[in-house]
Design a protein around this motif. Structure first.
Motif, PDB file in Angstrom:
ATOM      1  N   ASP A 248       0.838  -1.196   0.000  1.00 32.37           N
ATOM      2  CA  ASP A 248       0.000   0.000   0.000  1.00 32.37           C
ATOM      3  C   ASP A 248       0.876   1.251   0.000  1.00 32.37           C
ATOM      4  O   ASP A 248       1.890   1.328   0.696  1.00 32.37           O
ATOM      5  CB  ASP A 248      -0.907   0.000   1.221  1.00 32.37           C
ATOM      6  CG  ASP A 248      -1.947  -1.105   1.158  1.00 32.37           C
ATOM      7  OD1 ASP A 248      -2.005  -1.797   0.118  1.00 32.37           O
ATOM      8  OD2 ASP A 248      -2.698  -1.277   2.131  1.00 32.37           O
ATOM      9  N   ASP A 249       0.470   2.235  -0.792  1.00 37.43           N
ATOM     10  CA  ASP A 249       1.223   3.483  -0.922  1.00 37.43           C
ATOM     11  C   ASP A 249       0.728   4.506   0.088  1.00 37.43           C
ATOM     12  O   ASP A 249      -0.487   4.677   0.277  1.00 37.43           O
ATOM     13  CB  ASP A 249       1.063   4.056  -2.330  1.00 37.43           C
ATOM     14  CG  ASP A 249       1.569   3.099  -3.404  1.00 37.43           C
ATOM     15  OD1 ASP A 249       2.658   2.538  -3.205  1.00 37.43           O
ATOM     16  OD2 ASP A 249       0.871   2.909  -4.423  1.00 37.43           O
ATOM     17  N   ILE A 250       1.656   5.237   0.709  1.00 41.01           N
ATOM     18  CA  ILE A 250       1.259   6.250   1.675  1.00 41.01           C
ATOM     19  C   ILE A 250       0.757   7.492   0.949  1.00 41.01           C
ATOM     20  O   ILE A 250       1.255   7.860  -0.116  1.00 41.01           O
ATOM     21  CB  ILE A 250       2.414   6.587   2.641  1.00 41.01           C
ATOM     22  CG1 ILE A 250       1.901   7.408   3.826  1.00 41.01           C
ATOM     23  CG2 ILE A 250       3.545   7.308   1.912  1.00 41.01           C
ATOM     24  CD1 ILE A 250       2.819   7.412   5.019  1.00 41.01           C
ATOM     25  N   MET A 251      -0.257   8.125   1.535  1.00 39.48           N
ATOM     26  CA  MET A 251      -0.895   9.304   0.942  1.00 39.48           C
ATOM     27  C   MET A 251      -0.862  10.486   1.910  1.00 39.48           C
ATOM     28  O   MET A 251      -1.699  11.370   1.829  1.00 39.48           O
ATOM     29  CB  MET A 251      -2.339   8.983   0.562  1.00 39.48           C
ATOM     30  CG  MET A 251      -2.496   7.862  -0.453  1.00 39.48           C
ATOM     31  SD  MET A 251      -4.220   7.381  -0.662  1.00 39.48           S
ATOM     32  CE  MET A 251      -4.949   8.900  -1.295  1.00 39.48           C
ATOM     33  N   GLY A 252       0.089  10.478   2.810  1.00 33.53           N
ATOM     34  CA  GLY A 252       0.210  11.586   3.737  1.00 33.53           C
ATOM     35  C   GLY A 252       0.065  11.160   5.182  1.00 33.53           C
ATOM     36  O   GLY A 252      -0.423  10.059   5.486  1.00 33.53           O
ATOM     37  N   GLU A 253       0.488  12.043   6.079  1.00 35.94           N
ATOM     38  CA  GLU A 253       0.441  11.750   7.502  1.00 35.94           C
ATOM     39  C   GLU A 253       0.296  13.052   8.278  1.00 35.94           C
ATOM     40  O   GLU A 253       0.461  14.146   7.730  1.00 35.94           O
ATOM     41  CB  GLU A 253       1.707  11.010   7.933  1.00 35.94           C
ATOM     42  CG  GLU A 253       2.984  11.767   7.616  1.00 35.94           C
ATOM     43  CD  GLU A 253       4.236  10.935   7.816  1.00 35.94           C
ATOM     44  OE1 GLU A 253       4.118   9.828   8.359  1.00 35.94           O
ATOM     45  OE2 GLU A 253       5.320  11.391   7.430  1.00 35.94           O
ATOM     46  N   ALA A 254      -0.032  12.927   9.547  1.00 36.58           N
ATOM     47  CA  ALA A 254      -0.158  14.097  10.417  1.00 36.58           C
ATOM     48  C   ALA A 254      -0.160  13.620  11.863  1.00 36.58           C
ATOM     49  O   ALA A 254      -0.344  12.433  12.147  1.00 36.58           O
ATOM     50  CB  ALA A 254      -1.427  14.886  10.112  1.00 36.58           C
ATOM     51  N   GLU A 255       0.062  14.560  12.777  1.00 34.78           N
ATOM     52  CA  GLU A 255      -0.008  14.279  14.209  1.00 34.78           C
ATOM     53  C   GLU A 255      -0.989  15.244  14.860  1.00 34.78           C
ATOM     54  O   GLU A 255      -1.099  16.403  14.456  1.00 34.78           O
ATOM     55  CB  GLU A 255       1.370  14.415  14.860  1.00 34.78           C
ATOM     56  CG  GLU A 255       2.348  13.334  14.440  1.00 34.78           C
ATOM     57  CD  GLU A 255       3.625  13.354  15.271  1.00 34.78           C
ATOM     58  OE1 GLU A 255       3.779  14.275  16.112  1.00 34.78           O
ATOM     59  OE2 GLU A 255       4.463  12.448  15.081  1.00 34.78           O
ATOM     60  N   VAL A 256      -1.697  14.734  15.870  1.00 31.13           N
ATOM     61  CA  VAL A 256      -2.669  15.539  16.616  1.00 31.13           C
ATOM     62  C   VAL A 256      -2.197  15.646  18.060  1.00 31.13           C
ATOM     63  O   VAL A 256      -1.993  14.622  18.732  1.00 31.13           O
ATOM     64  CB  VAL A 256      -4.081  14.906  16.569  1.00 31.13           C
ATOM     65  CG1 VAL A 256      -5.063  15.724  17.397  1.00 31.13           C
ATOM     66  CG2 VAL A 256      -4.552  14.781  15.127  1.00 31.13           C
ATOM     67  N   ASP A 257      -2.034  16.858  18.543  1.00 31.27           N
ATOM     68  CA  ASP A 257      -1.680  17.102  19.939  1.00 31.27           C
ATOM     69  C   ASP A 257      -2.935  16.920  20.791  1.00 31.27           C
ATOM     70  O   ASP A 257      -3.908  17.662  20.655  1.00 31.27           O
ATOM     71  CB  ASP A 257      -1.132  18.526  20.088  1.00 31.27           C
ATOM     72  CG  ASP A 257      -0.657  18.828  21.506  1.00 31.27           C
ATOM     73  OD1 ASP A 257      -0.752  17.937  22.379  1.00 31.27           O
ATOM     74  OD2 ASP A 257      -0.204  19.959  21.743  1.00 31.27           O
ATOM     75  N   LEU A 258      -2.928  15.929  21.660  1.00 33.04           N
ATOM     76  CA  LEU A 258      -4.107  15.626  22.484  1.00 33.04           C
ATOM     77  C   LEU A 258      -4.165  16.437  23.775  1.00 33.04           C
ATOM     78  O   LEU A 258      -5.178  16.403  24.483  1.00 33.04           O
ATOM     79  CB  LEU A 258      -4.128  14.134  22.827  1.00 33.04           C
ATOM     80  CG  LEU A 258      -4.260  13.164  21.650  1.00 33.04           C
ATOM     81  CD1 LEU A 258      -4.214  11.724  22.149  1.00 33.04           C
ATOM     82  CD2 LEU A 258      -5.550  13.411  20.882  1.00 33.04           C
ATOM     83  N   GLN A 259      -3.104  17.145  24.091  1.00 32.72           N
ATOM     84  CA  GLN A 259      -3.054  17.826  25.377  1.00 32.72           C
ATOM     85  C   GLN A 259      -4.171  18.857  25.566  1.00 32.72           C
ATOM     86  O   GLN A 259      -4.781  18.899  26.643  1.00 32.72           O
ATOM     87  CB  GLN A 259      -1.692  18.486  25.582  1.00 32.72           C
ATOM     88  CG  GLN A 259      -1.531  19.093  26.976  1.00 32.72           C
ATOM     89  CD  GLN A 259      -0.114  19.541  27.254  1.00 32.72           C
ATOM     90  OE1 GLN A 259       0.780  19.334  26.441  1.00 32.72           O
ATOM     91  NE2 GLN A 259       0.106  20.147  28.405  1.00 32.72           N
ATOM     92  N   PRO A 260      -4.498  19.695  24.569  1.00 33.42           N
ATOM     93  CA  PRO A 260      -5.592  20.660  24.786  1.00 33.42           C
ATOM     94  C   PRO A 260      -6.917  19.982  25.130  1.00 33.42           C
ATOM     95  O   PRO A 260      -7.645  20.440  26.018  1.00 33.42           O
ATOM     96  CB  PRO A 260      -5.674  21.405  23.448  1.00 33.42           C
ATOM     97  CG  PRO A 260      -4.297  21.290  22.878  1.00 33.42           C
ATOM     98  CD  PRO A 260      -3.820  19.936  23.277  1.00 33.42           C
ATOM     99  N   LEU A 261      -7.227  18.887  24.450  1.00 36.58           N
ATOM    100  CA  LEU A 261      -8.476  18.167  24.711  1.00 36.58           C
ATOM    101  C   LEU A 261      -8.481  17.559  26.104  1.00 36.58           C
ATOM    102  O   LEU A 261      -9.422  17.761  26.893  1.00 36.58           O
ATOM    103  CB  LEU A 261      -8.668  17.070  23.661  1.00 36.58           C
ATOM    104  CG  LEU A 261      -9.851  16.123  23.880  1.00 36.58           C
ATOM    105  CD1 LEU A 261     -11.170  16.831  23.604  1.00 36.58           C
ATOM    106  CD2 LEU A 261      -9.724  14.872  23.011  1.00 36.58           C
TER     107      LEU A 261
END
Length: 330
Positions: A248-261
């Motif tokens: 499978d080919d990657i189509m992007g990534e990201a990270e979410v900071d959970l601390q505010p929630l």
């Protein structure tokens, strides 16, 4: 044999309940190694497992793990009730993996039999990852009745003592419900389109959405559950294009900071005591993937956060999530 007329409908009803439980997102992966599409279950522990882990569970004995095929075996009402009461793989792992030592790696789908056996025995037979106060010193061997009370007792004790801490160990402090809403303008990885799906990772846990065929603007509206450890770190997400005959080919990534929630949710405590209001915010900056500021809100007694993300390390694509914080006592 009883001739009670209601008994004729019980097997079909029970199978439907079991199938509905299996369709939960967290139950689509083996509770022990994360392999997709498990077809076996431990009826007295309350987890769905793959064929390879199933062999190890059988070796533990039925007094620890009673293994049944989801499709081939006949299930009693008590066995199905026990599975439903535990609630699935996420709930069970929140019990049996509550105290995994830092740096301890769970076996993956490609693990050897020896690696699986070592982990599964430590997890269920030796109960090494349970709170010490919840460990059951010995289980009666040769007992034919369902040992579902073991998981029920542990589950109750885990929830009632969820605030306890232990240095150097991993303990879950709550649950994170992630609704993967949609993607827009995703990258092309096939001839004209892509078959995207999303993988979310938090600590050692990984969950995955379904694959949407031939769509660069997929709509999932799919809810995934993750347990949140005390040292939780970012929620990592990756988008892939599903390929049948190649990797499978990657189509992007990201990270979410959970601390505010999480910080906002814990500061306010019982969100049901408040009306709808904003209680926190994650600010857009050059070093995160936010498209715009992301606010944390109490909505109908629940703590939620809408998160619009620009996918990183890819030519194009956005992903839209909704997070919901769920305390363990829920």
């Amino acid at each position: 044999m009883s001739n009670h007329p209601l008994e004729l409908g019980r097997p079909a009803s029970g199978k439907r309940r079991l199938k509905n439980l299996l369709l939960q997102n967290d139950n689509r992966f083996c509770a022990d190694c994360g392999a997709p599409d498990p077809k076996w279950a431990s009826a007295n522990i309350g987890v769905f497992i793959c064929l390879k882990c199933c062999g190890v569970h059988r070796s533990l004995g039925t007094h620890i793990s009673k293994v049944l095929s989801v499709t081939l075996d006949e299930w009693s009402d008590d066995e199905i009730d026990a599975m439903v009461e535990v609630g699935g793989n996420t709930s069970a792992n929140a019990i049996y993996e509550a105290f995994i030592p830092e740096g301890y790696a769970k076996p993956g789908p490609d693990a050897t039999h020896e690696q699986r056996a070592q982990f599964i025995r430590a997890k269920y037979e030796l109960q090494e990852f349970l709170k010490p106060s919840l460990r059951i010193v010995s289980l009666p061997t040769g007992k034919s009745s369902l040992q579902s009370t073991v998981s029920r007792k542990i589950l109750g004790g885990f929830r009632s003592n969820s605030s306890q801490k232990s240095e150097g160990m991993v303990e879950f402090i709550g649950l994170l419900k992630v609704k993967v809403i949609k993607g827009t303008n995703l990258a092309i990885r096939d001839m004209m389109s892509s078959d995207p799906y999303v993988i979310l990772t938090l600590g050692q846990q990984t969950v995955q959405t379904t694959v949407v065929r031939s769509n660069l603007n997929p709509v999932w509206n799919q809810e995934l559950m993750l347990s949140v450890p005390q040292r939780y770190g970012p929620l990592k997400l990756r988008v892939f294009d599903h390929d049948t005959f190649s990797s499978d080919d990657i189509m992007g990534e990201a990270e979410v900071d959970l601390q505010p929630l999480i910080t906002s949710a814990m500061a306010f405590g019982d969100a049901g005591m408040f009306g709808d209001m904003q209680i926190g915010k994650w600010l857009k900056s050059h070093d995160n993937a936010l498209i715009e500021d992301s606010t944390v809100n109490i909505v109908d007694g629940k703590v939620k956060q809408e998160v619009p993300l620009k996918l990183q390390n890819v030519e194009s694509g956005e992903l839209y999530l909704e997070l919901e914080w769920m305390p363990l006592d829920q």
